[in-house]
Scaffold this motif. Structure first.
Motif, PDB file in Angstrom:
ATOM      1  N   LEU A  66       0.819  -1.214   0.000  1.00 30.34           N
ATOM      2  CA  LEU A  66       0.000   0.000   0.000  1.00 30.34           C
ATOM      3  C   LEU A  66       0.851   1.261   0.000  1.00 30.34           C
ATOM      4  CD1 LEU A  66      -2.889  -1.064   2.420  1.00 30.34           C
ATOM      5  CD2 LEU A  66      -2.957  -0.906  -0.085  1.00 30.34           C
ATOM      6  N   LYS A  67       1.952   1.254   0.744  1.00 28.81           N
ATOM      7  CA  LYS A  67       2.851   2.413   0.742  1.00 28.81           C
ATOM      8  C   LYS A  67       3.469   2.621  -0.636  1.00 28.81           C
ATOM      9  CE  LYS A  67       4.436   2.910   5.509  1.00 28.81           C
ATOM     10  NZ  LYS A  67       5.623   2.844   6.382  1.00 28.81           N
ATOM     11  N   ALA A  68       3.839   1.530  -1.283  1.00 29.78           N
ATOM     12  CA  ALA A  68       4.432   1.640  -2.617  1.00 29.78           C
ATOM     13  C   ALA A  68       3.441   2.261  -3.596  1.00 29.78           C
ATOM     14  CB  ALA A  68       4.883   0.262  -3.113  1.00 29.78           C
ATOM     15  N   LEU A  69       2.186   1.901  -3.487  1.00 28.69           N
ATOM     16  CA  LEU A  69       1.161   2.415  -4.392  1.00 28.69           C
ATOM     17  C   LEU A  69       0.621   3.785  -3.979  1.00 28.69           C
ATOM     18  CD1 LEU A  69      -0.752  -0.908  -4.942  1.00 28.69           C
ATOM     19  CD2 LEU A  69       0.547   0.366  -6.673  1.00 28.69           C
ATOM     20  N   ALA A  70       0.939   4.228  -2.765  1.00 29.15           N
ATOM     21  CA  ALA A  70       0.408   5.494  -2.256  1.00 29.15           C
ATOM     22  C   ALA A  70       1.073   6.717  -2.862  1.00 29.15           C
ATOM     23  CB  ALA A  70       0.528   5.540  -0.732  1.00 29.15           C
ATOM     24  N   ASP A  71       2.181   6.550  -3.550  1.00 25.54           N
ATOM     25  CA  ASP A  71       2.874   7.659  -4.196  1.00 25.54           C
ATOM     26  C   ASP A  71       2.306   7.831  -5.608  1.00 25.54           C
ATOM     27  OD1 ASP A  71       5.549   9.414  -4.222  1.00 25.54           O
ATOM     28  OD2 ASP A  71       5.334   8.399  -6.157  1.00 25.54           O
ATOM     29  N   LEU A  72       1.916   9.043  -5.968  1.00 26.72           N
ATOM     30  CA  LEU A  72       1.290   9.295  -7.262  1.00 26.72           C
ATOM     31  C   LEU A  72       2.183   8.879  -8.431  1.00 26.72           C
ATOM     32  CD1 LEU A  72      -1.089  10.355  -8.879  1.00 26.72           C
ATOM     33  CD2 LEU A  72      -0.106  12.654  -8.686  1.00 26.72           C
ATOM     34  N   SER A  73       3.463   9.184  -8.374  1.00 26.63           N
ATOM     35  CA  SER A  73       4.368   8.812  -9.468  1.00 26.63           C
ATOM     36  C   SER A  73       4.440   7.297  -9.623  1.00 26.63           C
ATOM     37  CB  SER A  73       5.777   9.364  -9.223  1.00 26.63           C
ATOM     38  OG  SER A  73       5.763  10.768  -9.263  1.00 26.63           O
ATOM     39  N   ARG A  74       4.536   6.587  -8.503  1.00 33.17           N
ATOM     40  CA  ARG A  74       4.608   5.126  -8.581  1.00 33.17           C
ATOM     41  C   ARG A  74       3.295   4.538  -9.084  1.00 33.17           C
ATOM     42  NH1 ARG A  74       8.045   5.909  -3.933  1.00 33.17           N
ATOM     43  NH2 ARG A  74       6.351   5.551  -2.467  1.00 33.17           N
ATOM     44  N   LEU A  75       2.187   5.086  -8.636  1.00 31.41           N
ATOM     45  CA  LEU A  75       0.890   4.614  -9.106  1.00 31.41           C
ATOM     46  C   LEU A  75       0.774   4.807 -10.620  1.00 31.41           C
ATOM     47  CD1 LEU A  75      -1.840   3.433  -8.149  1.00 31.41           C
ATOM     48  CD2 LEU A  75      -2.659   5.784  -8.018  1.00 31.41           C
ATOM     49  N   GLN A  76       1.231   5.943 -11.111  1.00 29.32           N
ATOM     50  CA  GLN A  76       1.204   6.205 -12.554  1.00 29.32           C
ATOM     51  C   GLN A  76       2.142   5.262 -13.307  1.00 29.32           C
ATOM     52  OE1 GLN A  76       2.078  10.406 -12.468  1.00 29.32           O
ATOM     53  NE2 GLN A  76      -0.092  10.960 -12.509  1.00 29.32           N
TER      54      GLN A  76
ATOM     55  N   LEU B  10       7.180  -3.510 -20.087  1.00 28.35           N
ATOM     56  CA  LEU B  10       8.018  -2.419 -20.598  1.00 28.35           C
ATOM     57  C   LEU B  10       9.446  -2.622 -20.141  1.00 28.35           C
ATOM     58  CD1 LEU B  10       5.932   0.828 -19.880  1.00 28.35           C
ATOM     59  CD2 LEU B  10       6.527  -0.095 -22.123  1.00 28.35           C
ATOM     60  N   SER B  11      10.381  -2.157 -20.961  1.00 33.85           N
ATOM     61  CA  SER B  11      11.758  -2.110 -20.488  1.00 33.85           C
ATOM     62  C   SER B  11      11.865  -0.931 -19.537  1.00 33.85           C
ATOM     63  CB  SER B  11      12.732  -1.930 -21.662  1.00 33.85           C
ATOM     64  OG  SER B  11      12.623  -0.634 -22.210  1.00 33.85           O
ATOM     65  N   CYS B  12      12.840  -0.974 -18.677  1.00 27.08           N
ATOM     66  CA  CYS B  12      13.042   0.133 -17.736  1.00 27.08           C
ATOM     67  C   CYS B  12      13.259   1.442 -18.486  1.00 27.08           C
ATOM     68  CB  CYS B  12      14.209  -0.168 -16.806  1.00 27.08           C
ATOM     69  SG  CYS B  12      13.889  -1.566 -15.715  1.00 27.08           S
ATOM     70  N   GLY B  13      14.009   1.379 -19.580  1.00 34.49           N
ATOM     71  CA  GLY B  13      14.275   2.580 -20.383  1.00 34.49           C
ATOM     72  C   GLY B  13      13.015   3.150 -21.000  1.00 34.49           C
ATOM     73  N   ASP B  14      12.172   2.262 -21.522  1.00 33.87           N
ATOM     74  CA  ASP B  14      10.914   2.726 -22.123  1.00 33.87           C
ATOM     75  C   ASP B  14       9.996   3.358 -21.081  1.00 33.87           C
ATOM     76  OD1 ASP B  14      11.641   1.990 -24.677  1.00 33.87           O
ATOM     77  OD2 ASP B  14      10.617   0.051 -24.587  1.00 33.87           O
ATOM     78  N   LEU B  15       9.973   2.785 -19.890  1.00 36.56           N
ATOM     79  CA  LEU B  15       9.149   3.378 -18.831  1.00 36.56           C
ATOM     80  C   LEU B  15       9.679   4.761 -18.470  1.00 36.56           C
ATOM     81  CD1 LEU B  15       6.794   3.125 -16.843  1.00 36.56           C
ATOM     82  CD2 LEU B  15       8.417   2.174 -15.208  1.00 36.56           C
ATOM     83  N   GLY B  16      10.985   4.894 -18.383  1.00 30.34           N
ATOM     84  CA  GLY B  16      11.588   6.181 -18.052  1.00 30.34           C
ATOM     85  C   GLY B  16      11.222   7.275 -19.032  1.00 30.34           C
ATOM     86  N   LYS B  17      11.026   6.908 -20.295  1.00 33.35           N
ATOM     87  CA  LYS B  17      10.654   7.882 -21.326  1.00 33.35           C
ATOM     88  C   LYS B  17       9.235   8.415 -21.140  1.00 33.35           C
ATOM     89  CE  LYS B  17      13.681   5.745 -24.726  1.00 33.35           C
ATOM     90  NZ  LYS B  17      13.718   4.915 -25.944  1.00 33.35           N
ATOM     91  N   CYS B  18       8.432   7.703 -20.379  1.00 27.04           N
ATOM     92  CA  CYS B  18       7.039   8.118 -20.155  1.00 27.04           C
ATOM     93  C   CYS B  18       6.911   9.218 -19.111  1.00 27.04           C
ATOM     94  CB  CYS B  18       6.207   6.917 -19.699  1.00 27.04           C
ATOM     95  SG  CYS B  18       6.080   5.586 -20.902  1.00 27.04           S
ATOM     96  N   PHE B  19       7.991   9.486 -18.373  1.00 23.23           N
ATOM     97  CA  PHE B  19       7.916  10.424 -17.250  1.00 23.23           C
ATOM     98  C   PHE B  19       9.002  11.477 -17.359  1.00 23.23           C
ATOM     99  CE2 PHE B  19       5.949   6.516 -15.936  1.00 23.23           C
ATOM    100  CZ  PHE B  19       4.767   6.959 -15.372  1.00 23.23           C
ATOM    101  N   ASN B  20       8.688  12.658 -16.896  1.00 19.70           N
ATOM    102  CA  ASN B  20       9.621  13.775 -16.941  1.00 19.70           C
ATOM    103  C   ASN B  20      10.416  13.845 -15.640  1.00 19.70           C
ATOM    104  OD1 ASN B  20      10.928  16.021 -17.929  1.00 19.70           O
ATOM    105  ND2 ASN B  20       9.328  17.433 -17.266  1.00 19.70           N
ATOM    106  N   VAL B  21      11.108  12.746 -15.326  1.00 23.22           N
ATOM    107  CA  VAL B  21      11.965  12.678 -14.147  1.00 23.22           C
ATOM    108  C   VAL B  21      13.277  12.022 -14.553  1.00 23.22           C
ATOM    109  CG1 VAL B  21      10.060  12.615 -12.472  1.00 23.22           C
ATOM    110  CG2 VAL B  21      10.957  10.484 -13.389  1.00 23.22           C
ATOM    111  N   SER B  22      14.274  12.155 -13.719  1.00 22.05           N
ATOM    112  CA  SER B  22      15.587  11.599 -14.037  1.00 22.05           C
ATOM    113  C   SER B  22      15.574  10.071 -13.952  1.00 22.05           C
ATOM    114  CB  SER B  22      16.639  12.160 -13.073  1.00 22.05           C
ATOM    115  OG  SER B  22      16.395  11.674 -11.762  1.00 22.05           O
ATOM    116  N   GLN B  23      16.536   9.450 -14.610  1.00 29.02           N
ATOM    117  CA  GLN B  23      16.660   7.992 -14.588  1.00 29.02           C
ATOM    118  C   GLN B  23      16.855   7.463 -13.174  1.00 29.02           C
ATOM    119  OE1 GLN B  23      19.759   6.069 -14.058  1.00 29.02           O
ATOM    120  NE2 GLN B  23      18.461   4.247 -14.109  1.00 29.02           N
TER     121      GLN B  23
END
Length: 108
Positions: free
Chosen positions: A18-28, A39-52
């Motif tokens: 529940l804690k892991a899912l409680a963060d909006l970025s992680r839920l997204q 998804l590959s980790c790299g492909d997932l990273g491309k979906c978000f405007n945050v650092s690797q």
């Protein structure tokens, strides 16, 4: 609680998930992975405007909580949603906290 029950999960596992899912970025992130199936980790990273490193941090938390599953293929890592765990979560709250039956003559 019977470990074969679909809602069998100890309190620490429940809180961790529940804690892991409680963060909006992680839920997204979980949503994006679920939509794609895998998804590959790299492909997932491309979906978000945050650092690797930020993506890696979130993935670590989700993986350690069992929400995401990781498989390695060569030097690439692919992630998918642990649907079995999410199925457990969907039934565990009502199972752990059943509604109390109203007493005869009790008011709403």
């Amino acid at each position: 609680m019977d470990r074969k029950s679909p809602t069998a999960m100890d309190d620490k596992e429940l809180v961790r998930a529940l804690k892991a899912l409680a963060d909006l970025s992680r839920l997204q992130m979980v949503h994006e992975v679920a939509e794609a199936g895998e998804l590959s980790c790299g492909d997932l990273g491309k979906c978000f405007n945050v650092s690797q490193p930020t993506v890696s941090h979130h993935l670590k938390i989700l993986s350690e909580a069992g929400v995401l599953l990781t498989r390695a293929e060569g030097k690439h890592h692919f992630i998918s949603v642990n649907h079995a765990l999410l199925d457990q979560l969907s039934g565990i709250i009502p199972a752990r906290f059943p509604r109390r039956k109203k007493e005869v003559g009790a008011r709403d």
